[in-house]
Design a protein around this motif. Structure first.
Motif, PDB file in Angstrom:
ATOM      1  N   ASN A 161      23.126 -39.442  -0.046  1.00  0.00           N
ATOM      2  CA  ASN A 161      22.319 -40.824   1.432  1.00  0.00           C
ATOM      3  C   ASN A 161      22.913 -41.934   1.263  1.00  0.00           C
ATOM      4  O   ASN A 161      21.219 -42.332  -0.098  1.00  0.00           O
ATOM      5  CB  ASN A 161      21.185 -39.796   1.478  1.00  0.00           C
ATOM      6  CG  ASN A 161      20.291 -40.933   2.957  1.00  0.00           C
ATOM      7  OD1 ASN A 161      21.305 -41.559   3.385  1.00  0.00           O
ATOM      8  ND2 ASN A 161      19.137 -41.082   3.494  1.00  0.00           N
ATOM      9  N   VAL A 166      15.723 -41.107   6.421  1.00  0.00           N
ATOM     10  CA  VAL A 166      15.647 -40.141   6.403  1.00  0.00           C
ATOM     11  C   VAL A 166      16.829 -39.127   6.824  1.00  0.00           C
ATOM     12  O   VAL A 166      17.201 -39.499   8.170  1.00  0.00           O
ATOM     13  CB  VAL A 166      14.874 -39.048   6.753  1.00  0.00           C
ATOM     14  CG1 VAL A 166      15.133 -37.724   6.315  1.00  0.00           C
ATOM     15  CG2 VAL A 166      13.577 -39.533   5.810  1.00  0.00           C
ATOM     16  N   ARG A 168      18.968 -35.115   7.805  1.00  0.00           N
ATOM     17  CA  ARG A 168      18.799 -34.124   7.677  1.00  0.00           C
ATOM     18  C   ARG A 168      20.646 -33.351   8.201  1.00  0.00           C
ATOM     19  O   ARG A 168      21.383 -33.753   9.128  1.00  0.00           O
ATOM     20  CB  ARG A 168      17.846 -33.479   8.470  1.00  0.00           C
ATOM     21  CG  ARG A 168      16.361 -34.120   8.533  1.00  0.00           C
ATOM     22  CD  ARG A 168      15.771 -33.230   9.023  1.00  0.00           C
ATOM     23  NE  ARG A 168      14.427 -33.349   9.268  1.00  0.00           N
ATOM     24  CZ  ARG A 168      14.089 -34.625  10.013  1.00  0.00           C
ATOM     25  NH1 ARG A 168      14.171 -35.551  10.662  1.00  0.00           N
ATOM     26  NH2 ARG A 168      12.735 -35.669   9.950  1.00  0.00           N
ATOM     27  N   GLU A 224      17.240 -31.989   3.796  1.00  0.00           N
ATOM     28  CA  GLU A 224      16.924 -33.248   4.634  1.00  0.00           C
ATOM     29  C   GLU A 224      16.919 -33.718   3.148  1.00  0.00           C
ATOM     30  O   GLU A 224      16.523 -34.154   1.595  1.00  0.00           O
ATOM     31  CB  GLU A 224      15.375 -32.786   4.696  1.00  0.00           C
ATOM     32  CG  GLU A 224      14.707 -34.404   4.712  1.00  0.00           C
ATOM     33  CD  GLU A 224      13.008 -34.815   5.693  1.00  0.00           C
ATOM     34  OE1 GLU A 224      12.599 -35.088   5.195  1.00  0.00           O
ATOM     35  OE2 GLU A 224      13.182 -33.988   6.404  1.00  0.00           O
ATOM     36  N   GLU A 226      15.946 -37.620   1.112  1.00  0.00           N
ATOM     37  CA  GLU A 226      15.509 -38.877   1.494  1.00  0.00           C
ATOM     38  C   GLU A 226      16.321 -39.964   1.649  1.00  0.00           C
ATOM     39  O   GLU A 226      17.480 -40.054   0.722  1.00  0.00           O
ATOM     40  CB  GLU A 226      14.285 -39.045   0.093  1.00  0.00           C
ATOM     41  CG  GLU A 226      13.588 -37.879   0.172  1.00  0.00           C
ATOM     42  CD  GLU A 226      12.830 -37.518  -1.367  1.00  0.00           C
ATOM     43  OE1 GLU A 226      12.806 -38.694  -2.079  1.00  0.00           O
ATOM     44  OE2 GLU A 226      12.192 -36.791  -1.868  1.00  0.00           O
ATOM     45  N   PRO A 227      15.573 -41.381   1.988  1.00  0.00           N
ATOM     46  CA  PRO A 227      16.337 -42.247   1.671  1.00  0.00           C
ATOM     47  C   PRO A 227      17.054 -42.845   0.487  1.00  0.00           C
ATOM     48  O   PRO A 227      16.454 -42.892  -1.269  1.00  0.00           O
ATOM     49  CB  PRO A 227      15.536 -43.594   1.558  1.00  0.00           C
ATOM     50  CG  PRO A 227      14.079 -42.683   2.923  1.00  0.00           C
ATOM     51  CD  PRO A 227      14.536 -41.665   2.328  1.00  0.00           C
ATOM     52  N   GLU A 229      17.530 -44.988  -3.270  1.00  0.00           N
ATOM     53  CA  GLU A 229      17.098 -45.701  -3.779  1.00  0.00           C
ATOM     54  C   GLU A 229      17.655 -46.835  -4.520  1.00  0.00           C
ATOM     55  O   GLU A 229      19.563 -46.421  -4.250  1.00  0.00           O
ATOM     56  CB  GLU A 229      17.265 -44.580  -5.481  1.00  0.00           C
ATOM     57  CG  GLU A 229      15.711 -43.921  -5.602  1.00  0.00           C
ATOM     58  CD  GLU A 229      15.267 -43.221  -6.483  1.00  0.00           C
ATOM     59  OE1 GLU A 229      15.878 -43.612  -7.319  1.00  0.00           O
ATOM     60  OE2 GLU A 229      14.090 -42.327  -6.635  1.00  0.00           O
ATOM     61  N   LYS A 274      17.478 -32.778  -4.602  1.00  0.00           N
ATOM     62  CA  LYS A 274      16.917 -33.550  -5.291  1.00  0.00           C
ATOM     63  C   LYS A 274      16.839 -35.545  -4.454  1.00  0.00           C
ATOM     64  O   LYS A 274      17.729 -35.726  -5.163  1.00  0.00           O
ATOM     65  CB  LYS A 274      16.630 -33.292  -6.539  1.00  0.00           C
ATOM     66  CG  LYS A 274      15.410 -34.615  -7.499  1.00  0.00           C
ATOM     67  CD  LYS A 274      15.902 -33.942  -8.570  1.00  0.00           C
ATOM     68  CE  LYS A 274      14.702 -34.110  -9.321  1.00  0.00           C
ATOM     69  NZ  LYS A 274      13.184 -33.747  -9.431  1.00  0.00           N
ATOM     70  N   LYS A 275      15.762 -35.174  -4.042  1.00  0.00           N
ATOM     71  CA  LYS A 275      15.906 -36.776  -3.347  1.00  0.00           C
ATOM     72  C   LYS A 275      16.577 -37.201  -2.605  1.00  0.00           C
ATOM     73  O   LYS A 275      16.354 -37.036  -1.213  1.00  0.00           O
ATOM     74  CB  LYS A 275      15.515 -37.522  -4.590  1.00  0.00           C
ATOM     75  CG  LYS A 275      14.773 -37.494  -5.718  1.00  0.00           C
ATOM     76  CD  LYS A 275      14.590 -38.926  -6.700  1.00  0.00           C
ATOM     77  CE  LYS A 275      13.369 -38.772  -7.819  1.00  0.00           C
ATOM     78  NZ  LYS A 275      13.185 -39.951  -8.462  1.00  0.00           N
ATOM     79  N   SER A 276      17.620 -38.371  -2.508  1.00  0.00           N
ATOM     80  CA  SER A 276      18.039 -38.145  -2.414  1.00  0.00           C
ATOM     81  C   SER A 276      20.560 -37.471  -2.434  1.00  0.00           C
ATOM     82  O   SER A 276      20.829 -37.863  -1.572  1.00  0.00           O
ATOM     83  CB  SER A 276      19.494 -39.911  -1.811  1.00  0.00           C
ATOM     84  OG  SER A 276      19.366 -40.338  -3.185  1.00  0.00           O
ATOM     85  N   SER A 308      16.372 -38.517  11.803  1.00  0.00           N
ATOM     86  CA  SER A 308      16.726 -38.155  11.135  1.00  0.00           C
ATOM     87  C   SER A 308      18.011 -38.947  11.568  1.00  0.00           C
ATOM     88  O   SER A 308      18.566 -39.170  12.408  1.00  0.00           O
ATOM     89  CB  SER A 308      17.862 -36.487  11.226  1.00  0.00           C
ATOM     90  OG  SER A 308      18.427 -36.874  10.589  1.00  0.00           O
TER      91      SER A 308
END
Length: 340
Positions: A161, A166, A168, A224, A226-227, A229, A274-276, A308
């Motif tokens: 991502n 966020v 999805r 989903e 995540e944003p 990093e 995991k995470k993004s 989303s």
């Protein structure tokens, strides 16, 4: 006993003058001897070098940049005019957009960026523009691992991502059948030409789309992400933190346990997230085409609304019934070379 010349007794003006005179004689004697196959020439710095009066007003840079048979330019006859580097303004346009009557400008150069975009009716002198490139908004898909046993292929796809919100998404079948022809917009061709597969070496290939295998892919579970990093926070990490299911993923075991067949030529599933980042598995049969490169289209479906993918500014439809979710689809193509 002879007095040593290396101690303090030899430090005198007379010994210095004798040393300089001896060195000068040595240099003068060595001028007649070739060095590296070339004869040396003694040039006096006190003698004034006279140039032809015709080039007295020419700049020194123009004269020094040119030589005539290895010798310096000494007259106007041997001096050639320097070419002025031209900077033509060339714009690139999209042929598909032009065929539909739109400008389709892809690249429009500016000789002086500080002038801003003079083609705008208002806002002259503004050169700061928003970067709305798709690479900053769409999830990035990369092939992390790939293996083949000659009849089947197994891919491990990594999806990340790039946005600060966020997202999805899921993978599903694609209805992409190739690019439309210029003669008839209603017809498409499964042969993709001049595909850039390596930006470093500028490698372009031609591939054949396996549209039948793509239509058999069932939609995967929705994950989903995540944003994203900050990339600076990732500096110094020796290894990538991945889920256990991803670290234990083996292409050989996947090909052995795969249930793909002529009736169901492809399958896809979510391996872990995991995470993004998320990892998907894609297994398919080797196409029967004899082309050197093959390709399969996939559809990455991104949910819009309900928090989303808000950075895309795409508004969800309001006519959804019940708990239905709105997805937007983007086609992507995976290319691989057939094994001989």
């Amino acid at each position: 006993n002879k007095r040593s010349l290396d101690g303090p007794d030899a430090w005198s003006v007379q010994s210095l003058e004798e040393s300089i005179e001896a060195r000068g004689k040595l240099v003068a004697a060595s001028m007649d001897q070739p060095i590296g196959g070339q004869e040396l020439q003694l040039v006096s710095l006190e003698a004034e070098q006279r140039l032809d009066p015709s080039i007295q007003g020419i700049s020194a840079d123009s004269i020094l940049l040119q030589t005539s048979g290895g010798a310096a330019i000494e007259s106007m006859d041997a001096l050639l005019p320097l070419a002025v580097p031209l900077r033509p303004r060339k714009s690139r346009r999209c042929r598909a957009e032009l065929s539909e009557g739109r400008p389709g400008i892809l690249v429009k150069p500016k000789l002086n960026p500080l002038e801003g975009d003079s083609s705008l009716r208002t806002g002259h002198g503004q050169w700061w523009k928003k970067d709305s490139s798709a690479i900053e908004v769409l999830p990035r898909v990369r092939v992390s691992n790939h293996s083949s046993d000659g009849s089947k292929h197994a891919f491990l796809l990594k999806v990340s991502n790039p946005t600060l919100g966020v997202v999805r998404l899921r993978l599903a079948a694609s209805m992409y059948t190739g690019e439309s022809t210029w003669d008839d917009k209603t017809e498409t061709s499964p042969f993709l030409q001049n595909l850039l597969v390596d930006s470093m070496t500028q490698l372009c290939v031609d591939a054949h789309l396996d549209t039948n295998a793509s239509k058999m892919i069932q939609a995967t579970d929705t994950c989903e992400l995540e944003p994203a990093e900050d990339s600076f926070l990732e500096l110094g990490k020796t290894s990538e933190d991945v889920p256990e299911a991803v670290s234990k993923w083996e292409a050989g075991d996947v090909l052995l346990d795969s249930k793909v067949s002529t009736d169901s030529r492809s399958s896809a599933r979510l391996v872990g997230q995991k995470k993004s980042m998320a990892w998907f598995e894609l297994v398919l049969l080797e196409p029967s085409q004899t082309d050197e490169y093959c390709a399969i289209p996939l559809s990455i479906q991104i949910q819009v609304g309900d928090g989303s993918w808000e950075s895309s500014l795409i508004q969800p439809r309001q006519s959804l019934e019940g708990d239905a979710k709105d997805f937007v689809s983007f086609d992507l193509v995976i290319i691989w070379g057939k094994q001989n």
